[in-house]
Scaffold this active site. Structure first.
Site, PDB file in Angstrom:
ATOM      1  CG  ASN A  10      -2.005   0.805   0.707  1.00  0.00           C
ATOM      2  OD1 ASN A  10      -2.673   1.472   2.412  1.00  0.00           O
ATOM      3  ND2 ASN A  10      -2.116   1.673   0.149  1.00  0.00           N
ATOM      4  CB  CYS A  12       4.875   1.086  -5.246  1.00  0.00           C
ATOM      5  SG  CYS A  12       5.885   0.621  -4.161  1.00  0.00           S
ATOM      6  NE  ARG A  13       2.551  -3.634  -6.775  1.00  0.00           N
ATOM      7  CZ  ARG A  13       1.636  -5.013  -6.797  1.00  0.00           C
ATOM      8  NH1 ARG A  13       1.854  -5.715  -7.098  1.00  0.00           N
ATOM      9  NH2 ARG A  13       2.244  -5.527  -5.139  1.00  0.00           N
ATOM     10  CB  SER A  14      -3.751  -0.312  -3.498  1.00  0.00           C
ATOM     11  OG  SER A  14      -2.719   0.125  -2.615  1.00  0.00           O
ATOM     12  CG  ASP A 123       6.190  -4.392  -5.719  1.00  0.00           C
ATOM     13  OD1 ASP A 123       6.548  -4.086  -5.824  1.00  0.00           O
ATOM     14  OD2 ASP A 123       6.099  -5.847  -4.642  1.00  0.00           O
TER      15      ASP A 123
HETATM   16  P1  4NP Z   1       2.930  -2.164  -3.281  1.00  0.00           P
HETATM   17  O1  4NP Z   1       4.438  -2.375  -3.334  1.00  0.00           O
HETATM   18  O2  4NP Z   1       2.738  -3.523  -2.912  1.00  0.00           O
HETATM   19  O3  4NP Z   1       3.354  -1.937  -5.068  1.00  0.00           O
HETATM   20  O4  4NP Z   1       2.619  -1.361  -2.414  1.00  0.00           O
HETATM   21  C1  4NP Z   1       5.704  -2.696  -2.640  1.00  0.00           C
HETATM   22  C2  4NP Z   1       6.162  -2.038  -1.547  1.00  0.00           C
HETATM   23  C3  4NP Z   1       7.121  -2.102  -0.143  1.00  0.00           C
HETATM   24  C4  4NP Z   1       6.861  -3.753  -0.219  1.00  0.00           C
HETATM   25  C5  4NP Z   1       6.981  -5.033  -1.263  1.00  0.00           C
HETATM   26  C6  4NP Z   1       6.231  -4.046  -2.435  1.00  0.00           C
HETATM   27  N1  4NP Z   1       7.575  -4.361   0.392  1.00  0.00           N
HETATM   28  O5  4NP Z   1       8.188  -5.565   0.808  1.00  0.00           O
HETATM   29  O6  4NP Z   1       8.237  -3.915   1.257  1.00  0.00           O
END
Ligand code: 4NP
Length: 151
Positions: A10, A12-14, A123
């Site tokens: 929560n 980057c993408r969402s 991701d």
């Molecule tokens: P998101 O990306 O799922 O698009 O917010 C990520 C952000 C952080 C992590 C993995 C994916 N992490 O492992 O901290």
């Protein structure tokens, strides 16, 4: 209509999906509520990733009012539509569903604009160049969300 965008962190993408859909909802004067969540808890309370903030800003969207929250089972009742960014997010949500009505609310977001293809929003967290293409994919999917559900 209450819509929840879900990814892993929560940050980057969402948050981008939330910002893009909110922007379109305002443009079309729709009375919808949009939020986002992550299936993981690492970033709860944090601002979106600076790279997501920058890409959104390039497109005229401010996402700096967002703070990360973790997906909770009660979101399956509280929201009408839940969009997962990838198959892992999808499975993590579906296994918390208690009945068919809840399961029917959950969709892979890219199936909105590219039906039946089960495509992933990649991701971008560990790279640096994926954010603009994530933005474009989500923009395309959000157009279809408006088209399909605003009738
Ligand atoms: P998101 O990306 O799922 O698009 O917010 C990520 C952000 C952080 C992590 C993995 C994916 N992490 O492992 O901290």
């Amino acid at each position: 209509m209450k819509v929840l965008m879900v990814c892993l962190g929560n940050i980057c993408r969402s948050p981008l999906a939330e910002g893009i859909l909110k922007n379109k909802v305002a443009e079309y004067h729709l009375d919808w509520e949009i939020d986002s969540a992550g299936t993981g808890s690492w970033h709860v309370g944090n601002l979106p990733d600076s790279r997501s903030i920058a890409v959104a800003k390039n497109h005229g969207i401010d996402i700096t009012d967002q703070r990360a929250m973790q997906f909770e089972p009660n979101h399956l009742n509280a929201f009408d539509l839940i969009f997962a960014m990838d198959a892992s997010n999808y499975q993590n949500i579906i296994r918390l569903a208690e009945n068919e009505d809840q399961k029917k609310k959950v969709h892979l977001i890219m199936n909105m604009s590219r039906p039946g293809m089960n495509q992933t929003v990649p991701d971008p967290y560990y790279g640096n160049d994926g954010f603009e293409s994530v933005y474009q994919m989500l923009d395309e999917a959000c157009d279809k969300i408006i088209e399909n559900y605003s009738k």
